[in-house]
Each structure stands twice: as C-alpha cells, then as structure tokens.
Scaffold this active site. Structure first.
Site, PDB file in Angstrom:
ATOM      1  N   GLY A  34      44.160  38.820  37.629  1.00 55.76           N
ATOM      2  CA  GLY A  34      42.887  38.165  38.385  1.00 55.76           C
ATOM      3  C   GLY A  34      43.498  37.840  39.879  1.00 55.76           C
ATOM      4  N   SER A  47      42.632  40.470  43.354  1.00 57.01           N
ATOM      5  CA  SER A  47      41.973  40.983  44.178  1.00 57.01           C
ATOM      6  C   SER A  47      40.642  40.324  44.140  1.00 57.01           C
ATOM      7  CB  SER A  47      41.655  42.640  43.952  1.00 57.01           C
ATOM      8  OG  SER A  47      42.959  42.922  44.454  1.00 57.01           O
ATOM      9  N   GLU A  53      55.505  44.973  40.201  1.00 57.04           N
ATOM     10  CA  GLU A  53      54.360  45.912  40.524  1.00 57.04           C
ATOM     11  C   GLU A  53      54.768  47.227  41.465  1.00 57.04           C
ATOM     12  OE1 GLU A  53      49.581  46.054  40.860  1.00 57.04           O
ATOM     13  OE2 GLU A  53      50.674  44.154  41.685  1.00 57.04           O
TER      14      GLU A  53
END
Length: 395
Positions: free
Chosen positions: A124, A126, A241
């Site tokens: 959670g 963007s 990421e």
C-alpha cells in the site's frame, strides 16, 4: 564470476528447476497465460520445502544467508526456467522490513506465514496524486487509544484481491517535512472498512486494484518501528524493489523467445533471422543485455565486499526496465508482419480454438502491454534519472 562454489550453486538451482518446477505452471508462464493464485502458492511452497523461498534472509529468521550474488543467481535461473514471478510483497519487501525494524512480537507473528506463503501480502504505497512522489501521500492514521483509525485510498495495488495483509505508508503527522510524518503500518485486509476494487489494465487482465480504507481500525502493535520513521523503512524497501527491476533472467528468456519468433516468421520467403535489419535489431538488444549483466556484476561484486546499495539500484532499474520494453516491442513488431490480433481468449489455459497469427502471440502481446508499466512502477524512470543527475552532476 568463475568461483567454483558459485558455479555449483548456479547448476544446483538450474537442476532443481528442471526437476521440480511443475510443467503445467512452466507452460503457462512461457505462453504468457493467466496464473491462478494457487499456481504461485504451489511453486512457492516447493521452494519453501527446499529452504529457498527466503534464501536471502538471515538464518536467524529462517533463511540461508545467501550473498547478494547467490540471490541474483537464484532470481536469474528461476526466471530463465520459466518459473512464476516470486511474488515479492511478503518475501522481499514486508519480511525484510519486519525482521530489520519490527518488534519481536511482529517477527514471531508474521515471518512464519511469509516464509510458508500461508499469508499473502500486498503493498500500500501509491495513491491518487502520490505515485513516484510518495511523500505526498494523504492516507491518514489517527491514534485512538490502542488503535489507529486509517482513512484514505491506495491505488495500483498489485494482487490486493488475493491479499490477507497490506503493508502501508500512512500519514500520522503534518508537522515538519512531509517525509517526517509518514509511518509504516501493517493492515489486515479482512478488517471492516477495507474495500478492494479491480483495475483492468491495458492488457485486459486483473492484477491491479484500488483499495479504499474507510475508518479502518488497526492495532497500534501493527506499527513497524517508530511512528514518523516510515520514510526510512520505505527507502530501505524501495532499494530492494529497484534492484529486482534489473530482471536479467527475464530479459534473457524473452530474448530467446524473440529469436525463436523471428525464426518462425517469414517475409519474402526467408525467416526474419536472415534479414539484416532484424539481425541488427536482435544484436543491439543482445548488446544491451550484456551491458546490463556487466553493471549487475559490478554491483554484486561491490555488495559482496560489503558495500550498501547506492546509485546502482537506480541505474539497474532504468537499464533493466527499458531493455524489457525493447525486447517485447520487437516481439510485437515481428508479430505485426503477419497481422496483429490480441486474442485474450488464448491467455486462458486449455483454450483450444484456432489462433490468428503466430502461435503464442496472445502471450507475447500481453507481455508487451503489461511491461509498459516497468518504467513506471518501483519509482518512475524519470525520477531515477533525477536521482542520478542530482548525485553525479549536483543538479
């Protein structure tokens, strides 16, 4: 990278995939067909039984203490073999944040379910108006006794329709710099007030979602680390990421598929692999892949020596995402020679009706459409270039 131990590890991963990756799952991946949640879970439980699902975690938390190089080899070889995407939200994102910054209670409660894939996570981050500019998030978490009351909206939330838990950035204060008021919260997706609505993306598939949080009550014990320090934990996660964004193994597999597609398509009586234009295009993509591998090797050598991730992650993210777009764009251009038809029915496993055009075309077109997002998610490439410019040029 000629270390015999490293070569043996690479061979071990490759052999394991050959023997243990279920053929039906592999066939779906290589054809670009839809995967069910059960497909991901089945493969990840096979890795769990082997002890490899969290091989990059410390042994203290159930991992194998893999070096950065071993982790990269694992990612490359599983991708080349046609294994499903190792869904990173628990294994690569939430898990490392929890065992690095979380409480003993959080580690005991959440890490076992992440390792076993019994708990499915989503990210959670963007929001509308806060994508790459995460400091602009508006989702609020207001303290009410031993709970936070969370209200707001998250968007582009991958696989939220399957998720049991969400790790979310929430705003707990408006004082000082925007980054200072952000906290990192673990939210049960079955809580009252959580609503998931699908977003059908350009490939006509459902893997993205909007998540609405309407006065969702979250125990204070689900706060990771210190209130207001979420930006620090978010940056830690984003480095992981963006490193995964290199995707050398996936590019290698797609480039092989492009070469085969060019061999199957004939124009003017000869395969595209004999055409100088297409041979040059394939060669250029191959050169870019070799350059990406070289940058990855430099990064991994530095990491093996104890260096922490820096600007390299931005460079790898840019190079890897744009290479994948280059390869899938070439696929679509090659397919278009015989007529470009996107038969989404062909993405369903077991569909037997005749396909228009080249075999495998639906999956290749889907890959191209899906990968338009690679230069956006994980921090847009424009943002990554700004990071590099500011650091190197002082802009």
């Amino acid at each position: 990278m000629r270390d015999p131990a490293i070569q043996a590890f690479r061979a071990d991963v490759k052999q394991f995939c050959e023997k243990n990756l279920p053929r039906d799952i592999r066939d779906k991946v290589l054809a670009g067909q839809h995967l069910a949640k059960s497909d991901y879970v089945r493969w990840q439980k096979i890795l769990f039984d082997k002890g490899w699902i969290v091989g990059h975690w410390p042994r203290a938390y159930g991992g194998q203490d893999w070096t950065p190089l071993q982790r990269a080899i694992f990612d490359d070889e599983t991708s080349k073999a046609g294994a499903p995407w190792l869904t990173p939200f628990g294994v690569c994102y939430a898990g490392p944040v929890i065992y690095t910054f979380g409480s003993a209670q959080q580690k005991e409660r959440y890490l076992p379910g992440i390792r076993s894939t019994d708990t499915w996570w989503c990210q959670g981050y963007s929001e509308p108006g806060a994508g790459s500019d995460l400091a602009n998030i508006k989702t609020r978490a207001v303290r009410d006794g031993d709970q936070y009351v969370v209200s707001g909206q998250k968007t582009w939330t991958t696989m939220a329709q399957w998720a049991d838990m969400m790790f979310a950035l929430v705003r707990t204060s408006n004082d000082g710099k925007p980054q200072n008021g952000i906290s990192f919260l673990l939210i049960d997706m079955n809580s009252p007030g959580v609503t998931v609505r699908p977003i059908i993306s350009i490939d006509k598939c459902h893997h993205l979602n909007e998540v609405f949080l309407d006065d969702v009550r979250v125990p204070v014990e689900n706060l990771v680390g210190v209130e207001g320090r979420g930006w620090t934990y978010a940056k830690f996660l984003l480095n992981n990421e963006r490193l995964l964004g290199a995707e050398v193994g996936k590019s290698t597999r797609l480039l092989h598929q492009l070469r085969q597609t060019m061999a199957d398509i004939r124009e003017g009586g000869r395969p595209l692999t004999d055409d100088p234009h297409w041979r040059r295009r394939l060669g250029e993509l191959r050169a870019r892949l070799l350059a990406l591998e070289a940058v990855c090797n430099e990064y991994l050598a530095a990491a093996e020596a104890g260096s922490t991730p820096g600007l390299e992650v931005s460079a790898l993210k840019i190079m890897g995402s744009e290479l994948i777009q280059g390869i899938t764009g070439a696929m679509v251009d090659a397919l278009a020679i015989k007529g470009l038809v996107y038969q989404t029915e062909g993405l369903e496993p077991g569909w037997q009706a005749p396909l228009v055009g080249v075999p495998g075309a639906p999956g290749m077109i889907r890959e191209h459409l899906h990968d338009r997002a690679t230069t956006i998610y994980g921090g847009a490439n424009e943002i990554q270039r700004n990071i590099l410019a500011k650091a190197v040029l002082g802009l």
